[in-house]
Design a protein around this motif. Structure first.
Motif, PDB file in Angstrom:
ATOM      1  N   PRO A  12      72.947  77.885  41.369  1.00 34.99           N
ATOM      2  CA  PRO A  12      73.135  78.641  40.152  1.00 34.99           C
ATOM      3  C   PRO A  12      74.717  78.867  39.999  1.00 34.99           C
ATOM      4  N   ALA A  13      75.426  79.569  41.249  1.00 28.79           N
ATOM      5  CA  ALA A  13      76.765  80.085  40.962  1.00 28.79           C
ATOM      6  C   ALA A  13      77.609  78.982  40.364  1.00 28.79           C
ATOM      7  N   TYR A  14      77.327  77.659  40.349  1.00 33.59           N
ATOM      8  CA  TYR A  14      77.921  76.578  39.772  1.00 33.59           C
ATOM      9  C   TYR A  14      77.647  76.469  38.163  1.00 33.59           C
ATOM     10  N   GLN A  15      76.870  77.242  37.689  1.00 32.35           N
ATOM     11  CA  GLN A  15      76.310  76.729  36.381  1.00 32.35           C
ATOM     12  C   GLN A  15      76.902  77.773  35.376  1.00 32.35           C
ATOM     13  N   ALA A  16      77.581  77.252  34.420  1.00 33.90           N
ATOM     14  CA  ALA A  16      78.031  78.265  33.304  1.00 33.90           C
ATOM     15  C   ALA A  16      76.930  79.048  32.598  1.00 33.90           C
ATOM     16  N   THR A  17      75.844  78.536  32.748  1.00 35.74           N
ATOM     17  CA  THR A  17      74.782  79.457  31.848  1.00 35.74           C
ATOM     18  C   THR A  17      74.178  80.533  33.050  1.00 35.74           C
ATOM     19  N   SER A  18      75.008  80.868  34.085  1.00 32.05           N
ATOM     20  CA  SER A  18      74.382  81.827  35.067  1.00 32.05           C
ATOM     21  C   SER A  18      75.245  82.918  35.096  1.00 32.05           C
ATOM     22  N   THR A  19      74.584  84.191  35.229  1.00 36.23           N
ATOM     23  CA  THR A  19      75.290  85.219  35.407  1.00 36.23           C
ATOM     24  C   THR A  19      75.066  86.021  36.714  1.00 36.23           C
ATOM     25  N   ILE A  20      75.976  86.156  37.671  1.00 37.60           N
ATOM     26  CA  ILE A  20      75.401  86.534  38.933  1.00 37.60           C
ATOM     27  C   ILE A  20      76.210  88.040  39.179  1.00 37.60           C
ATOM     28  N   ASN A  21      75.357  89.073  39.309  1.00 38.05           N
ATOM     29  CA  ASN A  21      75.920  90.468  39.621  1.00 38.05           C
ATOM     30  C   ASN A  21      75.705  90.385  40.901  1.00 38.05           C
ATOM     31  N   VAL A  22      76.934  90.846  41.937  1.00 35.06           N
ATOM     32  CA  VAL A  22      76.877  91.012  43.215  1.00 35.06           C
ATOM     33  C   VAL A  22      77.389  92.398  43.536  1.00 35.06           C
ATOM     34  N   TYR A  23      76.312  93.126  44.336  1.00 36.75           N
ATOM     35  CA  TYR A  23      76.466  94.564  44.643  1.00 36.75           C
ATOM     36  C   TYR A  23      76.626  94.603  46.153  1.00 36.75           C
TER      37      TYR A  23
END
Ligand SMILES: [Zn+2]
Ligand SMILES: [Zn+2]
Length: 420
Positions: free
Chosen positions: A211-222
């Protein structure tokens, strides 16, 4: 919960219309032209939503509804009854039998969609589901000796209502990424990834998280800041061209790094609290609270009373160390599930003091003092094949039984799902 819709209706026009409408909105659609086939397909596909007509043969809609509600594996499925019959007793009966809603025909498609979305949100609320994607510590250990508890490194998925939380990005996150790709099929995906610390076994799977390679994904990293380098730089570092062909910034998704300072993270109706653990490098444990339930993820931790005692001032170290260890007990207190590190057997531990990890007994002790309801032994040592982990699980259970406490304890298995 899957984003698929099963339409059960004996009118082919309605089936076509609903199929077209929901497919256009990104749902996978299954269709059945009678109740018996509908019930079979519900069991086969376990759809997120069933839209079911009332007047059908041989099984009518109420019989299909009863059939669905009798099956536990369909507990998450939203059932919307649709009918031209608009009598109040019919509607009330449908709701009593477990329908999420009853929509009278003819209806507007957009209104039906809104009902579906609202009912899905309501059904998700208050549920917490944990899935273990990687349970191993230190380094991935695939092979015949680890088929039961798993060989992938740290990764736990936690669904809180509709939110997707992930704890650590060890090699287990690769499988989670594939599952999310199948579930979302190009629709927008938002995940919240909590990194305990940046040792390899907690971040190494991230470059393989699809999913990190998809423009449709938002990945919030904490996660915590490193000692001298910010979290974002540490994540970028493992994707330096000398180590990996794609840079963090070129992955495609919107990746937002939120470094922990203090206080709680709020994600919708879910709260995440962080707590520093005793491990080389800055390391955080997390406590997630949702709808009155809590799950604690606290891995890579060694009791202070043991690490401080190494410095020779045994007596004062033990008192001060025990005090510091109590702060972890308070952090874990009354959790419904405590995912706690238990890397070493009690026999191994004396040779590993100062490595930053716990023995089974130390973690069981935290669970007992904190009065948690369930304990998952986690971060299995790469040197421990399945029979050793099983023996550690048995030892932990004996210790708990010996204290006469009602505490469920198990060694976490890759692929295991727990409803909290
Ligand atoms: Zn680790
Ligand atoms: Zn570590």
């Amino acid at each position: 919960m899957s984003d698929s819709v099963l339409v059960i209706d004996n009118d082919p026009n309605i089936v076509d219309l609903l199929s077209y409408f929901f497919e256009r909105r990104g749902y996978t659609v299954h269709a059945a032209m009678d109740g018996a086939d509908g019930l079979n397909q519900a069991l086969a596909h376990r759809p997120g939503v069933v839209i079911c007509d009332v007047i059908m043969e041989p099984l009518h809609g109420f019989q299909v509804l009863e059939g669905i509600r009798a099956r536990r594996e369909l507990d998450d499925t939203v059932v919307i009854m649709v009918s031209a019959k608009s009598f109040r007793p019919d509607i009330e009966r449908a709701l009593q039998l477990g329908a999420d809603d009853y929509v009278v025909k003819p209806f507007l498609m957009e209104e039906l969609l809104q009902t579906v979305q609202q009912r899905r949100a309501a059904r998700r609320k208050g549920t917490m589901t944990v899935r273990f994607w990687g349970t191993r510590g230190s380094i991935a250990t695939p092979g015949p000796g680890t088929t039961r508890y798993g060989g992938n490194t740290s990764c736990v998925e936690l669904r809180c209502g509709g939110e997707i939380l992930i704890f650590d990005a060890g090699t287990g996150i690769r499988g989670l990424g594939e599952a999310l790709m199948r579930e979302f099929e190009g629709r927008p995906l938002i995940v919240h990834l909590f990194v305990s610390h940046t040792h390899w076994d907690h971040i190494q799977g991230f470059p393989f998280f699809m999913p990190a390679y998809q423009a449709t994904s938002t990945i919030n990293v904490y996660g915590p800041s490193g000692q001298g380098r910010p979290l974002e730089k540490l994540l970028r570092g493992q994707m330096d061209p000398d180590y990996f062909p794609v840079a963090l910034g070129d992955m495609g998704a919107a990746i937002r790094v939120h470094e922990y300072r203090s206080g709680d993270f709020a994600i919708g109706e879910t709260t995440v609290r962080a707590h520093y653990l005793n491990h080389p490098g800055m390391t955080l444990g997390y406590r997630v609270t949702h709808a009155g339930k809590s799950v604690v993820y606290a891995t890579d931790n060694e009791p202070y009373r043991h690490t401080l005692a190494r410095f020779g001032r045994r007596e004062s170290a033990e008192g001060f160390g025990a005090q510091l260890d109590e702060s972890l007990v308070r952090f874990v207190a009354d959790a419904d599930l405590y995912i706690g590190e238990a890397q070493y057997t009690d026999e191994e531990y004396p040779a590993k003091i100062g490595w930053g990890h716990s023995s089974v007994t130390a973690t069981v002790e935290v669970a007992l003092q904190a009065r948690v309801k369930a304990l998952a032994l986690y971060h299995h040592d790469p040197m421990h094949p399945d029979d050793v982990v099983a023996a550690m699980e048995a030892a932990a259970r004996r210790a708990i039984q010996g204290r006469g406490v009602d505490l469920r304890c198990f060694a976490a298995q890759e692929g295991q799902v727990i409803e909290v």
